[in-house]
Write a protein that holds these residues in place. Structure first.
Motif, PDB file in Angstrom:
ATOM      1  N   SER A   1      22.203  20.573  19.396  1.00 13.46           N
ATOM      2  CA  SER A   1      21.245  21.085  18.407  1.00 13.46           C
ATOM      3  C   SER A   1      19.884  21.314  19.036  1.00 13.46           C
ATOM      4  CB  SER A   1      21.119  20.108  17.241  1.00 13.46           C
ATOM      5  OG  SER A   1      20.520  18.896  17.650  1.00 13.46           O
ATOM      6  N   GLY A   2      19.487  20.448  19.943  1.00 12.82           N
ATOM      7  CA  GLY A   2      18.197  20.569  20.611  1.00 12.82           C
ATOM      8  C   GLY A   2      17.863  19.257  21.285  1.00 12.82           C
ATOM      9  N   PRO A   3      16.979  19.264  22.290  1.00 15.21           N
ATOM     10  CA  PRO A   3      16.665  18.025  23.008  1.00 15.21           C
ATOM     11  C   PRO A   3      15.957  17.036  22.097  1.00 15.21           C
ATOM     12  CG  PRO A   3      15.189  19.804  23.677  1.00 15.21           C
ATOM     13  CD  PRO A   3      16.233  20.427  22.807  1.00 15.21           C
ATOM     14  N   GLY A   4      16.460  15.797  22.041  1.00 15.50           N
ATOM     15  CA  GLY A   4      15.898  14.779  21.164  1.00 15.50           C
ATOM     16  C   GLY A   4      14.842  13.943  21.867  1.00 15.50           C
ATOM     17  N   ALA A   5      13.837  13.508  21.113  1.00 19.37           N
ATOM     18  CA  ALA A   5      12.802  12.608  21.626  1.00 19.37           C
ATOM     19  C   ALA A   5      12.801  11.337  20.782  1.00 19.37           C
ATOM     20  CB  ALA A   5      11.434  13.275  21.577  1.00 19.37           C
ATOM     21  N   PRO A   6      12.554  10.161  21.399  1.00 22.01           N
ATOM     22  CA  PRO A   6      12.579   8.896  20.661  1.00 22.01           C
ATOM     23  C   PRO A   6      11.228   8.571  20.031  1.00 22.01           C
ATOM     24  CG  PRO A   6      12.321   8.452  22.990  1.00 22.01           C
ATOM     25  CD  PRO A   6      12.381   9.962  22.847  1.00 22.01           C
ATOM     26  N   TYR A   7      11.271   7.965  18.844  1.00 18.70           N
ATOM     27  CA  TYR A   7      10.065   7.543  18.135  1.00 18.70           C
ATOM     28  C   TYR A   7      10.270   6.124  17.619  1.00 18.70           C
ATOM     29  CZ  TYR A   7       9.127  12.519  18.376  1.00 18.70           C
ATOM     30  OH  TYR A   7       8.937  13.798  18.832  1.00 18.70           O
ATOM     31  N   LEU A   8       9.343   5.257  17.965  1.00 24.43           N
ATOM     32  CA  LEU A   8       9.452   3.842  17.626  1.00 24.43           C
ATOM     33  C   LEU A   8       8.974   3.591  16.201  1.00 24.43           C
ATOM     34  CD1 LEU A   8      10.003   0.936  18.702  1.00 24.43           C
ATOM     35  CD2 LEU A   8       7.587   0.867  19.363  1.00 24.43           C
TER      36      LEU A   8
ATOM     37  N   ASN B   1       0.873  -1.166   0.000  1.00 25.02           N
ATOM     38  CA  ASN B   1       0.000   0.000   0.000  1.00 25.02           C
ATOM     39  C   ASN B   1       0.911   1.216   0.000  1.00 25.02           C
ATOM     40  OD1 ASN B   1      -1.630   2.154   0.686  1.00 25.02           O
ATOM     41  ND2 ASN B   1      -2.878   0.963   2.122  1.00 25.02           N
ATOM     42  N   TYR B   2       0.815   2.066  -1.012  1.00 24.36           N
ATOM     43  CA  TYR B   2       1.767   3.156  -1.154  1.00 24.36           C
ATOM     44  C   TYR B   2       1.316   4.439  -0.456  1.00 24.36           C
ATOM     45  CZ  TYR B   2       3.527  -0.072  -4.643  1.00 24.36           C
ATOM     46  OH  TYR B   2       3.997  -1.183  -5.276  1.00 24.36           O
ATOM     47  N   GLU B   3       0.223   4.380   0.262  1.00 24.82           N
ATOM     48  CA  GLU B   3      -0.198   5.538   1.033  1.00 24.82           C
ATOM     49  C   GLU B   3       0.643   5.623   2.297  1.00 24.82           C
ATOM     50  OE1 GLU B   3      -2.283   7.700  -0.243  1.00 24.82           O
ATOM     51  OE2 GLU B   3      -2.485   6.415  -1.999  1.00 24.82           O
ATOM     52  N   ARG B   4       0.335   6.602   3.119  1.00 23.79           N
ATOM     53  CA  ARG B   4       1.109   6.845   4.330  1.00 23.79           C
ATOM     54  C   ARG B   4       1.058   5.643   5.270  1.00 23.79           C
ATOM     55  NH1 ARG B   4       1.696  12.203   7.821  1.00 23.79           N
ATOM     56  NH2 ARG B   4       2.434  11.292   9.763  1.00 23.79           N
ATOM     57  N   PRO B   5       2.217   5.182   5.783  1.00 24.11           N
ATOM     58  CA  PRO B   5       2.239   4.049   6.715  1.00 24.11           C
ATOM     59  C   PRO B   5       1.820   4.477   8.117  1.00 24.11           C
ATOM     60  CG  PRO B   5       4.450   4.881   6.379  1.00 24.11           C
ATOM     61  CD  PRO B   5       3.564   5.671   5.449  1.00 24.11           C
ATOM     62  N   PRO B   6       1.689   3.528   9.048  1.00 22.56           N
ATOM     63  CA  PRO B   6       1.348   3.896  10.434  1.00 22.56           C
ATOM     64  C   PRO B   6       2.360   4.887  11.002  1.00 22.56           C
ATOM     65  CG  PRO B   6       1.275   1.516  10.144  1.00 22.56           C
ATOM     66  CD  PRO B   6       1.864   2.070   8.890  1.00 22.56           C
ATOM     67  N   ALA B   7       1.864   5.817  11.797  1.00 20.17           N
ATOM     68  CA  ALA B   7       2.728   6.862  12.336  1.00 20.17           C
ATOM     69  C   ALA B   7       3.683   6.303  13.386  1.00 20.17           C
ATOM     70  CB  ALA B   7       1.887   7.974  12.946  1.00 20.17           C
ATOM     71  N   CYS B   8       4.876   6.877  13.450  1.00 20.62           N
ATOM     72  CA  CYS B   8       5.767   6.588  14.575  1.00 20.62           C
ATOM     73  C   CYS B   8       5.183   7.247  15.819  1.00 20.62           C
ATOM     74  CB  CYS B   8       7.162   7.136  14.291  1.00 20.62           C
ATOM     75  SG  CYS B   8       7.237   8.950  14.214  1.00 20.62           S
ATOM     76  N   ALA B   9       5.597   6.789  16.973  1.00 23.33           N
ATOM     77  CA  ALA B   9       5.112   7.379  18.222  1.00 23.33           C
ATOM     78  C   ALA B   9       6.143   7.149  19.303  1.00 23.33           C
ATOM     79  CB  ALA B   9       3.769   6.770  18.619  1.00 23.33           C
TER      80      ALA B   9
ATOM     81  N   TYR C   1       7.892  10.003   7.191  1.00 25.06           N
ATOM     82  CA  TYR C   1       6.820  10.837   7.754  1.00 25.06           C
ATOM     83  C   TYR C   1       7.123  11.267   9.183  1.00 25.06           C
ATOM     84  CZ  TYR C   1       3.703  10.262   3.773  1.00 25.06           C
ATOM     85  OH  TYR C   1       3.136  10.328   2.523  1.00 25.06           O
ATOM     86  N   CYS C   2       7.863  10.440   9.911  1.00 21.67           N
ATOM     87  CA  CYS C   2       8.222  10.800  11.282  1.00 21.67           C
ATOM     88  C   CYS C   2       9.059  12.076  11.296  1.00 21.67           C
ATOM     89  CB  CYS C   2       8.995   9.649  11.916  1.00 21.67           C
ATOM     90  SG  CYS C   2       9.122   9.725  13.711  1.00 21.67           S
ATOM     91  N   ILE C   3       9.951  12.204  10.325  1.00 20.74           N
ATOM     92  CA  ILE C   3      10.784  13.408  10.229  1.00 20.74           C
ATOM     93  C   ILE C   3       9.916  14.628   9.944  1.00 20.74           C
ATOM     94  CG2 ILE C   3      12.562  14.538   8.845  1.00 20.74           C
ATOM     95  CD1 ILE C   3      13.863  11.727   8.557  1.00 20.74           C
ATOM     96  N   PHE C   4       8.981  14.512   9.012  1.00 16.10           N
ATOM     97  CA  PHE C   4       8.093  15.635   8.721  1.00 16.10           C
ATOM     98  C   PHE C   4       7.259  16.017   9.937  1.00 16.10           C
ATOM     99  CE2 PHE C   4       8.698  14.451   4.208  1.00 16.10           C
ATOM    100  CZ  PHE C   4       8.947  15.710   3.689  1.00 16.10           C
ATOM    101  N   ASP C   5       6.800  15.018  10.690  1.00 20.77           N
ATOM    102  CA  ASP C   5       5.873  15.276  11.794  1.00 20.77           C
ATOM    103  C   ASP C   5       6.557  15.754  13.064  1.00 20.77           C
ATOM    104  OD1 ASP C   5       3.867  14.410  10.121  1.00 20.77           O
ATOM    105  OD2 ASP C   5       3.689  12.407  11.040  1.00 20.77           O
ATOM    106  N   ASN C   6       7.822  15.375  13.263  1.00 25.34           N
ATOM    107  CA  ASN C   6       8.429  15.583  14.575  1.00 25.34           C
ATOM    108  C   ASN C   6       9.749  16.345  14.572  1.00 25.34           C
ATOM    109  OD1 ASN C   6       6.549  13.845  16.306  1.00 25.34           O
ATOM    110  ND2 ASN C   6       7.155  12.412  14.697  1.00 25.34           N
TER     111      ASN C   6
END
Length: 459
Positions: free
Chosen positions: A397-404, A28-36, A59-64
């Motif tokens: 650079s800035g405080p980092g947050a983890p995304y699975l 499926n070439y649409e957007r995959p499940p979001a990272c969180a 998408y995780c990079i664009f969102d976060n």
């Protein structure tokens, strides 16, 4: 940060399984499940990356990521595609139709175009190992393109199996761009494999497996990876020079798991009535331990100053930075966190902390990174004390947050970028000491500490 791994991982894996299997299924070439953000302290088992994983990272990079709102999709997908074709070539698996599709700079249409070509390439590969390799290459290329020291893809164990660190390492574990000869052992685990093989503090590393660490003045990164990424059970031959005797010798280090001592806050009086306290990392607990240590030493004698040793401090909690700066001053703006449009939020001292009201010196080195960069830049900008040692890492650079991601790997991304109290950029630059007092191989080998000696002399 509280991590929550397991329920999220199960949900992500379940959805991902309907999108793509080992790489040969119809995608499926649409957007995959979001990272969180992960929701458990225990990470899930890692599996090979797939097209779904690549899409999640994209998408995780664009969102976060802090510049996600203004990113051009081509800035991520072009390097990702170049990296996967390079991986194909390295494996002798290049394909005639492995050609980048036309991209427009629009996030969703570009992903659909990219993923269709990607899936066709993956379907033609001979096995899952090759498919996982091109996915990993694509993800790493997107992260590398950000050129951000707090943006990382955590896709392998970072366990050190040799039990030493070197003076050529800066900040969070990168090779120091200003590293020069000699490179020497600046930390060693007492019962670790290197110590068992006869290596000692201050020993200069000349060659690894017979390959010089410097060739024509250029650092040999590939040789260093033999040592720092040594797999369990492998033997690494180190050519060393001991500065106290001038002896050159070879040590055979067998990579093994060992019980590394947990870094701890240590304190004592130096020169009679100066508090000397080490801080290996910024956490709320260690900040409290530093405050308690100074209070305990103050109860023993009339203190005339505090020395906080930040050498080797890789950073940590912004709240711990605010707390310790609150012991030096109240009512101060210590730094700013800014978004991509330069809308900035000030960070301030924790004014609930009792002031020390004592002269202050911090000891710094090239491993003082992230929150340590932030703390020292505040001390310098706000004139809260003196810095002694060498320039800090400049990895802030800035405080980092983890995304699975769906395969159990983690993408770390900063939501903001940080600037100093005077609105200067500290990231990539570091904080220069007021008094330059570097540690040398000879100092370590002989048990001397020029930084501490200089700090004491300032009082």
């Amino acid at each position: 940060m509280k991590h929550r791994w397991l329920p999220l991982a199960a949900a992500v894996f379940a959805v991902a399984a309907t999108l793509v299997s080992a790489g040969t299924a119809t995608a499926n070439y649409e957007r995959p499940p979001a990272c969180a953000e992960p929701n458990s302290p225990e990470p899930p088992q890692q599996t090979p990356a797939t097209l779904t994983t690549v899409g999640q990272a994209y998408y995780c990079i664009f969102d976060n990521y802090f510049s996600g709102p203004v990113l051009d999709s081509r800035d991520l997908l072009v390097p990702a595609f170049a990296a996967l074709t390079q991986e194909l070539q390295r494996r002798g698996l290049d394909q005639p139709d492995a050609t980048l599709p036309a991209l427009t700079g629009r996030k969703d249409p570009d992903w659909r175009a990219f993923s269709k070509v990607y899936q066709r390439i993956a379907n033609a590969l001979p096995n899952d190992e090759a498919r996982g390799a091109i996915a990993a290459a694509a993800i790493q290329a997107m992260v590398d393109e950000l050129d951000d020291n707090h943006a990382r893809w955590q896709n392998k164990s970072s366990q050190n199996l040799v039990g030493l660190t070197l003076s050529a390492i800066v900040g969070p574990g990168d090779i120091d761009p200003v590293a020069t000869q000699p490179v020497y052992v600046d930390r060693i685990a007492v019962d670790g494999p290197a110590a068992v093989a006869g290596v000692a503090l201050g020993d200069e590393l000349l060659a690894i497996n017979g390959v010089p660490l410097f060739i024509n003045g250029v650092f040999t990164k590939g040789a260093l990876s033999w040592l720092m990424d040594a797999p369990l059970g492998s033997v690494v031959e180190l050519t060393m020079r001991r500065p106290t005797t001038g002896e050159t010798f070879t040590a055979s280090v067998t990579a093994a798991r060992f019980q590394a001592p947990r870094p701890a806050v240590e304190s004592r009086l130096v020169d009679g009535n100066i508090a000397y306290v080490t801080l290996p990392g910024f956490t709320p607990a260690t900040a409290d331990q530093v405050l308690a240590a100074v209070a305990a030493l103050r109860a023993q004698t009339g203190l005339r100053g505090v020395i906080l040793d930040l050498r080797g401090n890789g950073g940590g909690s912004p709240a711990a930075v605010a707390k310790l700066l609150g012991a030096l001053a109240h009512g101060k703006t210590t730094s700013y966190w800014c978004d991509v449009r330069d809308r900035c939020t000030p960070n301030r001292t924790d004014d609930s902390v009792e002031l020390w009201n004592l002269p202050f010196v911090a000891l710094t080195d090239r491993r003082c990174a992230s929150a340590c960069d932030s703390f020292t830049s505040s001390v310098k900008d706000l004139k809260l004390g003196k810095l002694v040692g060498t320039r800090t890492a400049g990895a802030v650079s800035g405080p980092g947050a983890p995304y699975l991601l769906d395969n159990g790997t983690v993408l770390v991304l900063p939501k903001h970028h940080e600037i100093g109290a005077n609105k200067e950029v500290v990231n990539t630059v570091g904080v220069a000491p007021d008094h330059h007092a570097p540690m040398t191989a000879a100092d370590l080998a002989a048990g001397r500490d020029p930084g501490l000696d200089k700090a004491v002399s300032l009082f």
